[in-house]
Design an enzyme around this catalytic site. Structure first.
Site, PDB file in Angstrom:
ATOM      1  N   ASP A   1      59.534  49.365  30.443  1.00 47.63           N
ATOM      2  CA  ASP A   1      60.386  49.866  31.531  1.00 47.63           C
ATOM      3  C   ASP A   1      60.333  48.931  32.738  1.00 47.63           C
ATOM      4  O   ASP A   1      61.369  48.532  33.282  1.00 47.63           O
ATOM      5  CB  ASP A   1      59.922  51.264  31.979  1.00 47.63           C
ATOM      6  CG  ASP A   1      60.088  52.339  30.924  1.00 47.63           C
ATOM      7  OD1 ASP A   1      61.057  53.093  30.993  1.00 47.63           O
ATOM      8  OD2 ASP A   1      59.222  52.425  30.034  1.00 47.63           O
TER       9      ASP A   1
ATOM     10  N   ASP B   1      68.854  52.096  34.031  1.00 46.79           N
ATOM     11  CA  ASP B   1      67.741  52.763  33.356  1.00 46.79           C
ATOM     12  C   ASP B   1      67.161  51.739  32.385  1.00 46.79           C
ATOM     13  O   ASP B   1      67.754  51.459  31.345  1.00 46.79           O
ATOM     14  CB  ASP B   1      68.194  54.016  32.605  1.00 46.79           C
ATOM     15  CG  ASP B   1      67.013  54.882  32.191  1.00 46.79           C
ATOM     16  OD1 ASP B   1      65.891  54.351  32.124  1.00 46.79           O
ATOM     17  OD2 ASP B   1      67.200  56.087  31.936  1.00 46.79           O
TER      18      ASP B   1
ATOM     19  N   SER C   1      68.001  59.277  24.379  1.00 42.97           N
ATOM     20  CA  SER C   1      68.701  58.260  25.148  1.00 42.97           C
ATOM     21  C   SER C   1      70.215  58.307  25.037  1.00 42.97           C
ATOM     22  O   SER C   1      70.799  59.097  24.296  1.00 42.97           O
ATOM     23  CB  SER C   1      68.206  56.851  24.761  1.00 42.97           C
ATOM     24  OG  SER C   1      68.887  56.360  23.626  1.00 42.97           O
TER      25      SER C   1
ATOM     26  N   ILE D   1      64.613  51.606  30.330  1.00 46.52           N
ATOM     27  CA  ILE D   1      64.447  52.195  29.000  1.00 46.52           C
ATOM     28  C   ILE D   1      64.801  53.670  29.114  1.00 46.52           C
ATOM     29  O   ILE D   1      64.016  54.467  29.638  1.00 46.52           O
ATOM     30  CB  ILE D   1      63.016  52.034  28.430  1.00 46.52           C
ATOM     31  CG1 ILE D   1      62.684  50.568  28.189  1.00 46.52           C
ATOM     32  CG2 ILE D   1      62.886  52.814  27.115  1.00 46.52           C
ATOM     33  CD1 ILE D   1      61.306  50.325  27.586  1.00 46.52           C
ATOM     34  N   ASP D   2      65.977  54.020  28.666  1.00 41.10           N
ATOM     35  CA  ASP D   2      66.369  55.419  28.601  1.00 41.10           C
ATOM     36  C   ASP D   2      65.861  55.962  27.277  1.00 41.10           C
ATOM     37  O   ASP D   2      66.108  55.384  26.221  1.00 41.10           O
ATOM     38  CB  ASP D   2      67.900  55.520  28.673  1.00 41.10           C
ATOM     39  CG  ASP D   2      68.381  56.965  28.673  1.00 41.10           C
ATOM     40  OD1 ASP D   2      67.617  57.838  29.126  1.00 41.10           O
ATOM     41  OD2 ASP D   2      69.512  57.210  28.228  1.00 41.10           O
TER      42      ASP D   2
ATOM     43  N   GLU E   1      65.436  53.273  38.153  1.00 47.34           N
ATOM     44  CA  GLU E   1      64.514  54.391  37.935  1.00 47.34           C
ATOM     45  C   GLU E   1      63.085  54.116  38.391  1.00 47.34           C
ATOM     46  O   GLU E   1      62.420  54.997  38.925  1.00 47.34           O
ATOM     47  CB  GLU E   1      64.503  54.776  36.449  1.00 47.34           C
ATOM     48  CG  GLU E   1      63.633  55.993  36.184  1.00 47.34           C
ATOM     49  CD  GLU E   1      63.784  56.552  34.783  1.00 47.34           C
ATOM     50  OE1 GLU E   1      63.285  57.670  34.569  1.00 47.34           O
ATOM     51  OE2 GLU E   1      64.377  55.885  33.919  1.00 47.34           O
TER      52      GLU E   1
ATOM     53  N   ARG F   1      74.594  68.275  26.091  1.00 45.57           N
ATOM     54  CA  ARG F   1      73.328  68.328  26.821  1.00 45.57           C
ATOM     55  C   ARG F   1      73.421  69.596  27.659  1.00 45.57           C
ATOM     56  O   ARG F   1      74.130  69.631  28.678  1.00 45.57           O
ATOM     57  CB  ARG F   1      73.141  67.091  27.691  1.00 45.57           C
ATOM     58  CG  ARG F   1      71.756  66.995  28.354  1.00 45.57           C
ATOM     59  CD  ARG F   1      71.625  65.661  29.063  1.00 45.57           C
ATOM     60  NE  ARG F   1      70.398  65.530  29.824  1.00 45.57           N
ATOM     61  CZ  ARG F   1      69.310  64.891  29.418  1.00 45.57           C
ATOM     62  NH1 ARG F   1      69.285  64.356  28.218  1.00 45.57           N
ATOM     63  NH2 ARG F   1      68.245  64.781  30.195  1.00 45.57           N
TER      64      ARG F   1
ATOM     65  N   ASP G   1      71.066  58.025  33.831  1.00 41.13           N
ATOM     66  CA  ASP G   1      71.006  58.572  32.477  1.00 41.13           C
ATOM     67  C   ASP G   1      72.383  58.802  31.869  1.00 41.13           C
ATOM     68  O   ASP G   1      72.486  59.161  30.687  1.00 41.13           O
ATOM     69  CB  ASP G   1      70.244  59.902  32.470  1.00 41.13           C
ATOM     70  CG  ASP G   1      68.747  59.721  32.619  1.00 41.13           C
ATOM     71  OD1 ASP G   1      68.237  58.668  32.197  1.00 41.13           O
ATOM     72  OD2 ASP G   1      68.084  60.627  33.154  1.00 41.13           O
TER      73      ASP G   1
ATOM     74  N   THR H   1      62.309  56.961  26.986  1.00 42.53           N
ATOM     75  CA  THR H   1      60.981  56.356  26.859  1.00 42.53           C
ATOM     76  C   THR H   1      60.134  57.069  25.805  1.00 42.53           C
ATOM     77  O   THR H   1      59.356  56.427  25.088  1.00 42.53           O
ATOM     78  CB  THR H   1      60.256  56.351  28.223  1.00 42.53           C
ATOM     79  OG1 THR H   1      61.046  55.619  29.157  1.00 42.53           O
ATOM     80  CG2 THR H   1      58.892  55.694  28.122  1.00 42.53           C
TER      81      THR H   1
ATOM     82  N   HIS I   1      65.028  68.883  27.627  1.00 40.53           N
ATOM     83  CA  HIS I   1      66.195  68.173  28.146  1.00 40.53           C
ATOM     84  C   HIS I   1      67.499  68.897  27.845  1.00 40.53           C
ATOM     85  O   HIS I   1      68.482  68.739  28.562  1.00 40.53           O
ATOM     86  CB  HIS I   1      66.272  66.767  27.546  1.00 40.53           C
ATOM     87  CG  HIS I   1      65.178  65.863  28.018  1.00 40.53           C
ATOM     88  ND1 HIS I   1      64.889  64.665  27.395  1.00 40.53           N
ATOM     89  CD2 HIS I   1      64.296  65.975  29.038  1.00 40.53           C
ATOM     90  CE1 HIS I   1      63.874  64.077  28.017  1.00 40.53           C
ATOM     91  NE2 HIS I   1      63.503  64.860  29.011  1.00 40.53           N
TER      92      HIS I   1
ATOM     93  N   LYS J   1      73.127  58.282  22.085  1.00 41.68           N
ATOM     94  CA  LYS J   1      74.028  59.359  21.634  1.00 41.68           C
ATOM     95  C   LYS J   1      75.454  59.087  22.096  1.00 41.68           C
ATOM     96  O   LYS J   1      76.416  59.288  21.345  1.00 41.68           O
ATOM     97  CB  LYS J   1      73.531  60.712  22.174  1.00 41.68           C
ATOM     98  CG  LYS J   1      72.169  61.123  21.635  1.00 41.68           C
ATOM     99  CD  LYS J   1      71.777  62.520  22.089  1.00 41.68           C
ATOM    100  CE  LYS J   1      71.364  62.584  23.548  1.00 41.68           C
ATOM    101  NZ  LYS J   1      70.097  61.866  23.824  1.00 41.68           N
TER     102      LYS J   1
END
Length: 353
Positions: free
Chosen positions: A45, A133, A264, A135-136, A68, A281, A294, A138, A240, A267
């Site tokens: 990250d 981001d 992440s 690393i979306d 982030e 989501r 995100d 993580t 989430h 999708k």
């Protein structure tokens, strides 16, 4: 094409950052620390964020950046900082041909820390603002699942450019998703895709590489002729997105296929190219606010591929209100032709609670 330079620099920066994350992905000790909200952050990250910000600062010095991560943890942890610096140096050497075009190489560990801390813009409705981001997903990165390196440019609150680097998705746009797409993944040959979009210019995918960018091809969402045969994508973490609500929505629509759970913005990319069909989501807490980094890149890529993205009330995602989507609750992404039907089912299930 409008924003041609921004797109190219974003693609090269994301591609270079994925090289670093791939190196970390293959190590057993990823240098994990925990943030105040108990979410994990890794060597990958921090290093990816430093590389992306250094490129943006070189080419667009007046732009603001919302990112982030912050460097405070590294300043207090010298061994961790040194380890990240070693990855940053190695990646710049590995991707030396792209470095000539990206410019702005990081010359020292202190420059790396300074770059990481250049992502503290409050965001808002005015000016040019990049959202990163590094690393979306993580947790997916840590468990060996899907993750994405994400970058988007917003101008006066409107997303103009979006790029996603997804090292563990197949390059082949026609490869269908299955229920195991979010677990036990590798970045072996045939894996690694970069999704891109510019507002009004469509969306594309291409193979992640090093140095020069690979040839891109247009992507489009798959028309859904029979809603009962659609493939849902949802988050792995029940914290989430509400899995129980999604199951109720699927039942209402007559969908019997198991959902594909992956971490992440992979999708967003997956449904944009027709490997999946729908992404939900669903809110789990009334007070939770989604972060702009995100969703910004994925939102644009899906819309430019022929989809529609709203929250669960039918409102477009609003990136003008700072670092979070405080005016929105949840996400519903689907092909335009069926988005209304999906949204109707979402509202019906959520209103019955």
């Amino acid at each position: 094409m409008p924003y041609a330079k921004e797109l190219r620099i974003a693609q090269l920066a994301v591609q270079r950052a994925t090289l670093l994350t791939k190196s970390v992905f293959h190590t057993t000790a990823k240098g994990t620390v925990s943030k105040e909200d108990h979410s994990p952050v890794t060597v990958g990250d921090f290093g990816a964020q430093a590389l992306i910000i250094s490129a943006l600062r070189h080419h667009f010095p007046d732009d603001e950046i919302v990112a982030e991560e912050e460097a405070a943890e590294l300043i207090a942890n010298k061994p961790l900082s040194e380890r990240i610096w070693s990855y940053v140096q190695a990646t710049m050497l590995e991707d030396e041909s792209a470095e000539q075009e990206l410019g702005g190489p990081i010359q020292s560990e202190q420059e790396m820390l300074d770059a990481i801390d250049m992502g503290k813009s409050p965001g808002g409705a005015k000016g040019r603002i990049w959202a990163i981001d590094p690393i979306d997903g993580t947790k997916g990165f840590l468990r060996g699942g899907q993750y994405a390196v994400c970058l988007a440019l917003m101008v006066d609150g409107d997303v103009k450019v979006g790029v996603l680097g997804c090292p563990n998705l197949p390059v082949d746009d026609s490869a269908p998703l299955d229920a195991h797409a979010g677990e036990n993944q590798t970045d072996a040959e045939g894996k690694g895709v970069i999704f891109s979009a510019v507002l009004g210019e469509g969306a594309t995918s291409g193979a992640l590489s090093r140095g020069a960018l690979s040839k891109e091809a247009p992507i489009h969402m798959k028309p859904i002729e029979d809603i009962t045969q659609a493939t849902f994508c949802e988050s792995v973490e029940s914290g989430h997105s509400s899995h129980s609500d999604q199951a109720a929505i699927a039942k209402l629509l007559g969908i019997t296929k198991p959902s594909v759970r992956m971490d992440s913005q992979a999708k967003y990319g997956s449904i944009a190219r027709g490997a999946g069909d729908l992404y939900l989501r669903l809110p789990v807490r009334a007070d939770y606010e989604e972060k702009i980094w995100d969703h910004a890149a994925g939102d644009l890529i899906v819309r430019e591929a022929g989809g529609e993205v709203t929250d669960v009330t039918g409102k477009r995602l609003d990136f003008t209100l700072g670092r979070t989507l405080k005016a929105n609750k949840g996400v519903v992404a689907a092909p335009k032709a069926v988005h209304g039907k999906i949204l109707e089912a979402v509202k019906q299930v959520l209103s019955s609670k």
